[in-house]
Scaffold this active site. Structure first.
Site, PDB file in Angstrom:
ATOM      1  N   ASP B 169       0.840  -1.208   0.000  1.00 55.60           N
ATOM      2  CA  ASP B 169       0.000   0.000   0.000  1.00 55.60           C
ATOM      3  C   ASP B 169       0.871   1.253   0.000  1.00 55.60           C
ATOM      4  O   ASP B 169       0.604   2.228  -0.714  1.00 55.60           O
ATOM      5  CB  ASP B 169      -0.908  -0.025   1.239  1.00 55.60           C
ATOM      6  CG  ASP B 169      -1.956   1.079   1.211  1.00 55.60           C
ATOM      7  OD1 ASP B 169      -2.409   1.462   0.122  1.00 55.60           O
ATOM      8  OD2 ASP B 169      -2.325   1.560   2.302  1.00 55.60           O
ATOM      9  N   ARG B 214      -9.852   9.676 -13.494  1.00 53.41           N
ATOM     10  CA  ARG B 214      -9.351   9.846 -12.123  1.00 53.41           C
ATOM     11  C   ARG B 214      -8.683   8.583 -11.589  1.00 53.41           C
ATOM     12  O   ARG B 214      -8.183   8.588 -10.462  1.00 53.41           O
ATOM     13  CB  ARG B 214     -10.506  10.238 -11.206  1.00 53.41           C
ATOM     14  CG  ARG B 214     -11.117  11.619 -11.509  1.00 53.41           C
ATOM     15  CD  ARG B 214     -12.381  11.833 -10.679  1.00 53.41           C
ATOM     16  NE  ARG B 214     -12.099  11.686  -9.252  1.00 53.41           N
ATOM     17  CZ  ARG B 214     -12.968  11.182  -8.364  1.00 53.41           C
ATOM     18  NH1 ARG B 214     -14.148  10.771  -8.757  1.00 53.41           N
ATOM     19  NH2 ARG B 214     -12.638  11.093  -7.087  1.00 53.41           N
TER      20      ARG B 214
END
Lengths: 249, 249
Positions: B169, B214
């Site tokens: 992450d 996006r």
């Protein structure tokens, strides 16, 4: 070999307790290799390990209320060691499970002696992961009450995505282990929906979707304590493994 | 609103540096809201924060060699502040980025003052996450050198799946931020292939797969330092967000 070595002890780390495994010996669904291995194990634990899943002074009102809610429905153990009634069972949690296991690889003695379970590596109450896992075998559900401490920050003021993944891995791994014996994680697929503010308490609920051969599929949701807000949802795949040879290193 | 609040500061937490963001102001691809926000920010950082991505005494030979390998190819900054040459850029890493940001929710003053980035919450060198991230903008690649400490244990002797997810992450989020400005994690999909022994050093490499509106898609692999052994592979999806309103709480 290497693939099977690493994540096989999830049962130990998640359930965290040889005592729990011994209680599993009375469960007809526990597999034979698990039974024989546990029976052959020497005493690998310190005499009085701390159970981190018990309430402490850092727990807020929501944590305490939820703990009481599930704990009051837990099975009781008689003086004779028999389990009686109760929908739920609380699973103890320690900061090291098999402290002499080397997982088949060379580790320095220093690392072995100092290693601690990732979710229990900070002793300051309330600073990191505060949680307790309850299992409901009849409904094939697990519930984890989780209070996120200030050392878990990702986005300012909110819990790090990796910390959320850590709790999902822990809860689903525990659940898979209860359901299928020793497993290793093969996949985690996590959708992040809304952030979790530091200091807040959330519910992590898992359910078994299916078992196909050695594969156990678990799904999981992280929600607000009243269930109205979805923070995170995930699926997890675990693979059952034979473990009797692993302790031989 | 709540959805957009939480993970928006990934840039801050991953890149960890207002200084880095200021350097981004010279990047034509940096979006206007980021530019204006950074320019309007008050001084939110302590005067001399520790950069955790620099070598320390806990780093083993592999970490040091890899650090030198990438650092020797990094761009240099002249006395005048101009960047010159170099394929790579090392990103600094701090244990708190925006210490006064409340992420739009009420947090107690105690939590705000004590909060620390999850991957940098233990100050003992070598005990937990030791890592440095290098970015190669031309090749749209990131490389992270990661040494796993003894407090990251999952399966005995090996790194916890949640700790691996945390690093994935962190690296992919950093990469997405470098590529697309402020983002939030929408999905992590992680396949665990072989365990990572505690104390070992691995490479985490990410690449941008595509950008659609996006959405930024990143893929990532965790391998042995010589690249021959695949430990983990993952895909990650990040969504760009407007951030100018977030600091207003």
């Amino acid at each position: 070999m290497a693939r099977s070595l690493g994540r096989i002890f999830r049962g130990f780390q998640s359930l965290g307790s040889l005592a729990f495994m011994k209680s599993e010996l009375n469960n007809p669904s526990a597999n034979l290799s698990l039974k024989s291995m546990v029976q052959e194990l020497p005493s690998l634990f310190s005499s009085n390990p701390r159970d981190f899943s018990l309430p402490n002074s850092s727990w807020g009102t929501e944590m305490r209320q939820l703990y009481e809610h599930y704990n009051s429905q837990c099975e009781a153990v008689t003086d004779g060691g028999e389990e009686q009634g109760g929908l739920w069972k609380r699973l103890p949690s320690y900061n090291r499970s098999l402290k002499y296991a080397a997982a088949g690889v060379y580790l320095s003695k220093i690392i072995q002696s100092k290693a601690r379970l990732f979710t229990r590596n900070i002793r300051e109450p309330g600073a990191a992961f505060e949680y307790a896992v309850f299992v409901n075998k009849k409904e094939q559900r697990c519930v984890c009450i989780f209070q996120a401490g200030h050392l878990l920050e990702g986005p300012p003021g909110n819990v790090h995505g990796g910390a959320i993944a850590t709790m999902i891995d822990t809860v689903t791994g525990t659940h898979a282990c209860v359901h299928s014996g020793f497993v290793m994680t093969a996949n985690l697929n996590i959708n992040y929906c809304s952030p979790i503010p530091l200091g807040s308490t959330v519910l992590i609920e898992s359910s078994v979707d299916k078992k196909e051969g050695r594969k156990t599929y678990i799904s999981c949701k992280v929600t607000s304590t009243d269930g109205t807000k979805l923070h995170t949802e995930a699926t997890a795949l675990f693979v059952s493994v034979s473990v009797s040879h692993l302790l031989k290193g």
